[in-house]
Design an enzyme around this catalytic site. Structure first.
Site, PDB file in Angstrom:
ATOM      1  N   THR A   1      57.401  -4.634  20.096  1.00 21.69           N
ATOM      2  CA  THR A   1      57.329  -3.183  20.190  1.00 21.69           C
ATOM      3  C   THR A   1      56.813  -2.826  21.589  1.00 21.69           C
ATOM      4  OG1 THR A   1      56.654  -1.176  19.036  1.00 21.69           O
ATOM      5  CG2 THR A   1      55.003  -2.952  19.179  1.00 21.69           C
TER       6      THR A   1
ATOM      7  N   HIS B   1      52.450   1.890   6.430  1.00 23.72           N
ATOM      8  CA  HIS B   1      51.519   1.187   5.565  1.00 23.72           C
ATOM      9  C   HIS B   1      51.747   1.643   4.136  1.00 23.72           C
ATOM     10  CE1 HIS B   1      48.563   0.559   9.139  1.00 23.72           C
ATOM     11  NE2 HIS B   1      49.608  -0.212   9.185  1.00 23.72           N
ATOM     12  N   THR B   2      51.990   0.689   3.271  1.00 24.09           N
ATOM     13  CA  THR B   2      52.221   1.047   1.873  1.00 24.09           C
ATOM     14  C   THR B   2      50.950   0.777   1.083  1.00 24.09           C
ATOM     15  OG1 THR B   2      54.468   0.300   2.178  1.00 24.09           O
ATOM     16  CG2 THR B   2      53.775   0.658  -0.084  1.00 24.09           C
TER      17      THR B   2
ATOM     18  N   THR C   1      63.009   0.138  15.038  1.00 23.83           N
ATOM     19  CA  THR C   1      63.003   1.013  13.869  1.00 23.83           C
ATOM     20  C   THR C   1      63.874   2.256  14.120  1.00 23.83           C
ATOM     21  OG1 THR C   1      61.064   2.152  14.733  1.00 23.83           O
ATOM     22  CG2 THR C   1      60.662   0.326  13.211  1.00 23.83           C
TER      23      THR C   1
ATOM     24  N   ALA D   1      55.217   2.219  12.573  1.00 22.84           N
ATOM     25  CA  ALA D   1      54.365   1.527  11.607  1.00 22.84           C
ATOM     26  C   ALA D   1      54.541   2.201  10.252  1.00 22.84           C
ATOM     27  CB  ALA D   1      52.909   1.649  12.020  1.00 22.84           C
TER      28      ALA D   1
ATOM     29  N   GLY E   1      63.328   0.281   5.370  1.00 19.07           N
ATOM     30  CA  GLY E   1      63.972  -0.263   4.171  1.00 19.07           C
ATOM     31  C   GLY E   1      64.737  -1.564   4.434  1.00 19.07           C
TER      32      GLY E   1
ATOM     33  N   LYS F   1      48.553 -11.196  -0.192  1.00 20.58           N
ATOM     34  CA  LYS F   1      49.729 -11.604  -0.990  1.00 20.58           C
ATOM     35  C   LYS F   1      49.724 -13.072  -1.424  1.00 20.58           C
ATOM     36  CE  LYS F   1      53.101  -8.115   0.009  1.00 20.58           C
ATOM     37  NZ  LYS F   1      54.461  -7.829   0.426  1.00 20.58           N
TER      38      LYS F   1
ATOM     39  N   ASP G   1      53.446  -5.779   9.098  1.00 21.31           N
ATOM     40  CA  ASP G   1      53.651  -5.769   7.647  1.00 21.31           C
ATOM     41  C   ASP G   1      52.771  -6.781   6.923  1.00 21.31           C
ATOM     42  OD1 ASP G   1      55.752  -3.949   8.114  1.00 21.31           O
ATOM     43  OD2 ASP G   1      57.130  -5.613   8.453  1.00 21.31           O
TER      44      ASP G   1
HETATM   45  P1  IMP Z   1      60.159  -0.465  17.716  1.00 22.03           P
HETATM   46  O1  IMP Z   1      58.678  -0.576  17.552  1.00 22.03           O
HETATM   47  O2  IMP Z   1      60.774   0.551  16.780  1.00 22.03           O
HETATM   48  O3  IMP Z   1      60.583  -0.280  19.132  1.00 22.03           O
HETATM   49  O4  IMP Z   1      60.801  -1.864  17.258  1.00 22.03           O
HETATM   50  C1  IMP Z   1      60.592  -3.061  17.992  1.00 22.03           C
HETATM   51  C2  IMP Z   1      60.401  -4.249  17.061  1.00 22.03           C
HETATM   52  O5  IMP Z   1      59.145  -4.133  16.391  1.00 22.03           O
HETATM   53  C3  IMP Z   1      61.443  -4.358  15.950  1.00 22.03           C
HETATM   54  O6  IMP Z   1      61.672  -5.728  15.655  1.00 22.03           O
HETATM   55  C4  IMP Z   1      60.770  -3.685  14.775  1.00 22.03           C
HETATM   56  O7  IMP Z   1      61.303  -4.109  13.546  1.00 22.03           O
HETATM   57  C5  IMP Z   1      59.356  -4.182  14.984  1.00 22.03           C
HETATM   58  N1  IMP Z   1      58.331  -3.328  14.372  1.00 22.03           N
HETATM   59  C6  IMP Z   1      57.843  -2.176  14.849  1.00 22.03           C
HETATM   60  N2  IMP Z   1      56.879  -1.714  14.039  1.00 22.03           N
HETATM   61  C7  IMP Z   1      56.741  -2.602  13.043  1.00 22.03           C
HETATM   62  C8  IMP Z   1      55.851  -2.692  11.914  1.00 22.03           C
HETATM   63  O8  IMP Z   1      54.981  -1.872  11.676  1.00 22.03           O
HETATM   64  N3  IMP Z   1      56.040  -3.786  11.121  1.00 22.03           N
HETATM   65  C9  IMP Z   1      56.945  -4.739  11.400  1.00 22.03           C
HETATM   66  N4  IMP Z   1      57.771  -4.700  12.430  1.00 22.03           N
HETATM   67  C10 IMP Z   1      57.671  -3.636  13.257  1.00 22.03           C
END
Ligand code: IMP
Length: 431
Positions: A240, A41-42, A130, A39, A303, A332, A13
């Protein structure tokens, strides 16, 4: 430079979408090489907000080719939803615009169900994923039981493989996770419908990239998440399930080592993280709440409110070193406007010992107390600045100190959410 990778230097992020969107103007091909729709991206283009989860941000520029390469795990239904949302906004993505690797793995409905079922049962040990099935899909890839897009070629075999996996996963869902199993026929029907629409996009993306590079095309590799979420180098197990650094470009896209010219790291001027896990420079209370509101720090994918903290120079230095970063884009900066005294984490106190670099065991980070340096803030609006000189003196000092602490050039400074609210000091494609 001809080939550039953009990677997050924190916990994701960091504002990669905007930087990729800017650099995509100079690139011919934009490649996602790891992760999936976890992921997000905004981007804000002409006041219109876009959230992209799978398709690289460069797709907003006509005439570019976007590639989803073999290192990704792709939910075919989420991908089609994204393609449809582009179409609704007047941008139909053809197989010339978008190429999906035969070798990428599918994220299937049972991966999502397992991800959510496990997190719900994990209680205080939950990772805070997520919930999009990313971890279970990568598990199947490594267990060699995953489905790849090449499996779509033969419809009956594709259906048979889904059914075989689903029978096993349903047993796991029902007996171990105690959640509702998935309906076999409905799941297969939905995937067969997706198959028909996805197949035209399939491509040998590694060969496509080799040809593009040989033809002199400029290629931008768009990392997802951030180095601290990397499965090997991040804050395991709160990470992740993929490698999120620049090295993943080689395995994840088939780029030969040595062919990557530069790595640009992206970091916010402060720090955020979603999900559980250590975060030494985290803050709470009124200041954290106001930064969250000002910076719209709510997960684009889920969110969820993001956790907030000061800039952590130790972590960013770690990311720079691991990735051999050529430069850093700092995003930012405008969100820090109006804070009297800014803090920057320059080390950690862990028990009696002071650490200026990341401690040898990531688990030690849970006990790390931040050592801060304080810098005066600024109150003037920075969002219209187009050069460093136009920034308030204290903002310039803040940037100078971050540059010094990180030991790398600042290539870009984000001063507002819009595409053009960026001070570009050095563009790697023209460097
Ligand atoms: P997963 O990738 O859904 O398995 O989540 C594992 C960890 O990575 C969690 O803490 C998620 O919030 C974080 N995470 C996964 N993708 C992103 C991203 O694009 N931005 C920020 N955190 C992420």
């Amino acid at each position: 430079m001809q080939t550039v990778a953009v990677v997050g230097a924190q916990w994701g992020d960091e504002g990669k979408g905007k930087v990729v969107d800017l650099l995509a103007r100079d690139a011919d091909v934009i490649v996602r090489f790891q992760g999936g729709n976890n992921a997000a991206h905004t981007l804000v283009v002409n006041g219109d907000k876009f959230v992209l989860r799978l398709i690289p941000s460069g797709a907003l520029h006509p005439g570019k080719t976007c590639v989803l390469s073999n290192g990704m795990v792709v939910d075919p239904i989420a991908l089609l939803d994204e393609i449809d949302s582009f179409k609704r906004r007047g941008r139909a993505l053809t197989p010339t615009d978008l190429k999906l690797s035969y070798d990428a793995h599918l994220v299937l409905p049972y991966h999502r169900a397992i991800d959510r079922g496990r997190e719900a049962r994990a209680g205080k040990f939950a990772i805070g994923t997520t919930g999009f099935g990313i971890g279970p899909a990568y598990e199947d890839k490594m267990a060699r039981s995953g489905l790849r897009f090449e499996d779509m070629a033969d419809a009956p075999r594709f259906a048979e493989k889904i059914e075989r996996n689903l029978r096993e996963k349903n047993l796991y869902l029902k007996t171990l996770l105690k959640v509702q199993p998935l309906k076999i026929k409905e799941t297969i029907d939905a995937l067969m419908a997706a198959r028909r629409r996805i197949r035209p996009y399939l491509c040998d993306t590694a060969a496509f990239l080799h040809d593009a590079i040989a033809d002199g095309k400029k290629v931008l590799f768009e990392g997802a998440h951030g180095v601290m979420l990397d499965i090997d180098h991040g804050t395991y197990p709160y990470v992740t399930s993929s490698n999120c650094g620049a090295s993943a470009v080689f395995g994840g896209a088939g780029l030969p080592p040595g062919k990557l010219d530069a790595v640009l790291g992206i970091s916010k001027a402060y720090t955020t993280r979603v999900g559980a896990g250590p975060f030494p420079s985290e803050i709470s209370g009124r200041l954290a709440d106001s930064l969250r509101e000002e910076g719209a720090e709510f997960g684009s994918a889920t969110g969820r409110p993001r956790r907030i903290g000061w800039f952590d120079a130790v972590l960013v230095r770690h990311a720079i070193r691991l990735n051999g970063m050529w430069g850093l884009a700092l995003t930012k900066l405008d969100i820090l406007t109006g804070i009297d005294l800014l803090r920057v984490c320059v080390g950690y106190q862990i028990g009696k010992q002071r650490y200026d670099e990341i401690p040898p065991s990531r688990a030690m980070l849970t006990r790390a107390k931040p050592v801060y340096e304080e810098l005066p803030g600024w109150t003037e609006d920075v969002s219209t600045a187009t050069s460093l000189e136009q920034l308030p003196v204290n903002a310039q000092r803040y940037l100078d100190r971050l540059r010094e602490l990180c030991g790398v050039r600042l290539a870009m400074i984000g001063v507002g959410p819009a595409r053009d609210a960026t001070i570009t000091l050095e563009n790697p494609f023209v460097a």
